[in-house]
Design a protein around this motif. Structure first.
Motif, short mmCIF file in Angstrom:
data_model
loop_
_atom_site.label_atom_id
_atom_site.label_comp_id
_atom_site.label_asym_id
_atom_site.label_seq_id
_atom_site.Cartn_x
_atom_site.Cartn_y
_atom_site.Cartn_z
N ALA A 190 0.79 -1.24 0.14
CA ALA A 190 0.04 0.00 0.00
C ALA A 190 1.04 1.19 -0.20
CB ALA A 190 -0.80 0.13 1.27
N LEU A 191 1.81 1.30 -0.87
CA LEU A 191 2.86 2.24 -0.94
C LEU A 191 2.92 2.93 -2.54
CD1 LEU A 191 5.18 3.70 0.71
CD2 LEU A 191 6.62 1.63 0.08
N ASP A 192 2.66 4.17 -2.74
CA ASP A 192 2.69 4.67 -4.10
C ASP A 192 3.95 5.26 -4.04
OD1 ASP A 192 0.29 3.84 -4.77
OD2 ASP A 192 -0.80 5.34 -3.79
N SER A 193 4.38 6.12 -3.16
CA SER A 193 5.44 6.89 -3.44
C SER A 193 6.08 7.02 -2.02
CB SER A 193 5.30 8.30 -4.23
OG SER A 193 4.43 9.14 -3.76
N VAL A 194 7.37 7.59 -2.03
CA VAL A 194 8.05 8.29 -0.75
C VAL A 194 8.85 9.21 -1.24
CG1 VAL A 194 8.07 5.91 0.42
CG2 VAL A 194 10.00 6.55 -0.96
N GLN A 195 9.28 10.17 -0.25
CA GLN A 195 10.03 11.44 -0.82
C GLN A 195 11.45 10.80 -0.42
OE1 GLN A 195 9.71 14.56 -1.06
NE2 GLN A 195 7.43 14.54 -0.93
N LEU A 196 12.32 11.49 -1.19
CA LEU A 196 13.92 10.88 -1.51
C LEU A 196 14.53 10.78 -0.07
CD1 LEU A 196 16.00 10.06 -3.37
CD2 LEU A 196 16.73 12.46 -3.41
N ASP A 197 13.98 11.85 0.93
CA ASP A 197 14.89 11.71 2.24
C ASP A 197 14.37 10.80 3.10
OD1 ASP A 197 12.12 12.97 2.93
OD2 ASP A 197 12.88 14.34 3.84
N GLN A 198 13.35 9.90 2.83
CA GLN A 198 12.85 8.88 3.22
C GLN A 198 13.65 7.51 2.93
OE1 GLN A 198 8.52 9.33 2.43
NE2 GLN A 198 8.32 9.21 4.58
N ALA A 199 14.50 7.43 1.73
CA ALA A 199 15.26 6.46 1.25
C ALA A 199 16.49 6.46 1.67
CB ALA A 199 14.95 6.42 -0.34
N LEU A 200 17.24 5.22 1.75
CA LEU A 200 18.44 5.55 2.06
C LEU A 200 19.37 4.66 1.17
CD1 LEU A 200 21.19 5.75 3.96
CD2 LEU A 200 20.57 3.69 5.03
N TRP A 201 20.29 5.34 0.08
CA TRP A 201 20.88 5.00 -1.24
C TRP A 201 21.78 3.82 -0.60
CZ3 TRP A 201 25.28 7.63 -4.03
CH2 TRP A 201 25.41 7.06 -5.06
N LEU A 202 21.86 2.53 -1.54
CA LEU A 202 22.85 1.80 -1.04
C LEU A 202 23.70 1.39 -2.40
CD1 LEU A 202 20.26 -0.98 0.30
CD2 LEU A 202 21.82 0.38 1.41
N PRO A 203 24.84 2.45 -2.38
CA PRO A 203 25.43 2.26 -3.72
C PRO A 203 26.04 1.07 -4.12
CG PRO A 203 26.30 3.85 -2.00
CD PRO A 203 25.34 3.39 -1.53
N ARG A 204 26.17 0.44 -5.22
CA ARG A 204 26.91 -0.74 -5.84
C ARG A 204 28.20 -0.18 -5.82
NH1 ARG A 204 23.30 0.86 -9.88
NH2 ARG A 204 24.94 1.15 -11.13
N GLU A 205 29.10 -1.43 -5.85
CA GLU A 205 30.41 -1.40 -5.99
C GLU A 205 30.93 -0.66 -7.03
OE1 GLU A 205 34.13 -4.56 -6.82
OE2 GLU A 205 32.37 -5.34 -5.82
N ASP A 206 30.39 -0.58 -8.41
CA ASP A 206 30.80 0.23 -9.42
C ASP A 206 30.41 1.78 -9.00
OD1 ASP A 206 28.08 -0.70 -10.12
OD2 ASP A 206 28.27 0.59 -11.71
N GLN A 207 29.36 2.04 -8.58
CA GLN A 207 29.30 3.56 -8.21
C GLN A 207 30.17 3.90 -7.07
OE1 GLN A 207 25.01 2.66 -7.00
NE2 GLN A 207 24.21 4.01 -8.70
#
Length: 136
Positions: free
Chosen positions: A64-81
């Protein structure tokens, strides 16, 4: 994959994220702790609005999740990034006889440093964290 604690440290140190297809993230809420999402045009899409960036969940019927603000997300960068973020500071990646990964980096203003972790992504993340902190 990078550890949550290192991702949080990178975030607190000021590393900013502009979501692109293929990026992984988790949400900063207890309800979905441990769940990893991937930005993709078909499932999770980054939408830019004047009020900020939203991560829109397209076609996910079990949430029941349509969208979230970017500040609610935590980026998990990949090795290449992470390697890309290191840029010219990156010197080498090696695997020790103990099985740990070692990233050798030249952080501006300091000597070459070795960053060691059980996972290559975490070794890269530790080097990026040192680079970000040195830039402050």
């Amino acid at each position: 994959m990078i550890s949550i604690s290192l991702a949080q440290s990178l975030d607190r140190a000021g590393l900013r994220w502009r979501p692109r297809a293929g990026d992984r993230f988790t949400l900063r809420t207890a309800e979905v702790r441990g769940e990893v999402f991937t930005v993709a045009d078909m499932v999770v899409e980054a939408r830019e609005y004047p009020t900020g960036t939203l991560l829109a969940f397209n076609g996910t019927t079990e949430w029941a999740l349509d969208s979230v603000q970017l500040d609610q997300a935590l980026w998990l960068p990949r090795e290449d990034q992470l390697r890309e973020l290191l840029g010219a500071a990156f010197l080498s990646l090696a695997r020790a006889v103990t099985g740990e990964y070692q990233v050798l980096a030249q952080i501006p203003g300091g000597p070459e440093r070795l960053f060691v972790a059980g996972d290559a992504s975490d070794a890269y993340a530790a080097a990026v964290l040192a680079l970000v902190r040195a830039a402050l």
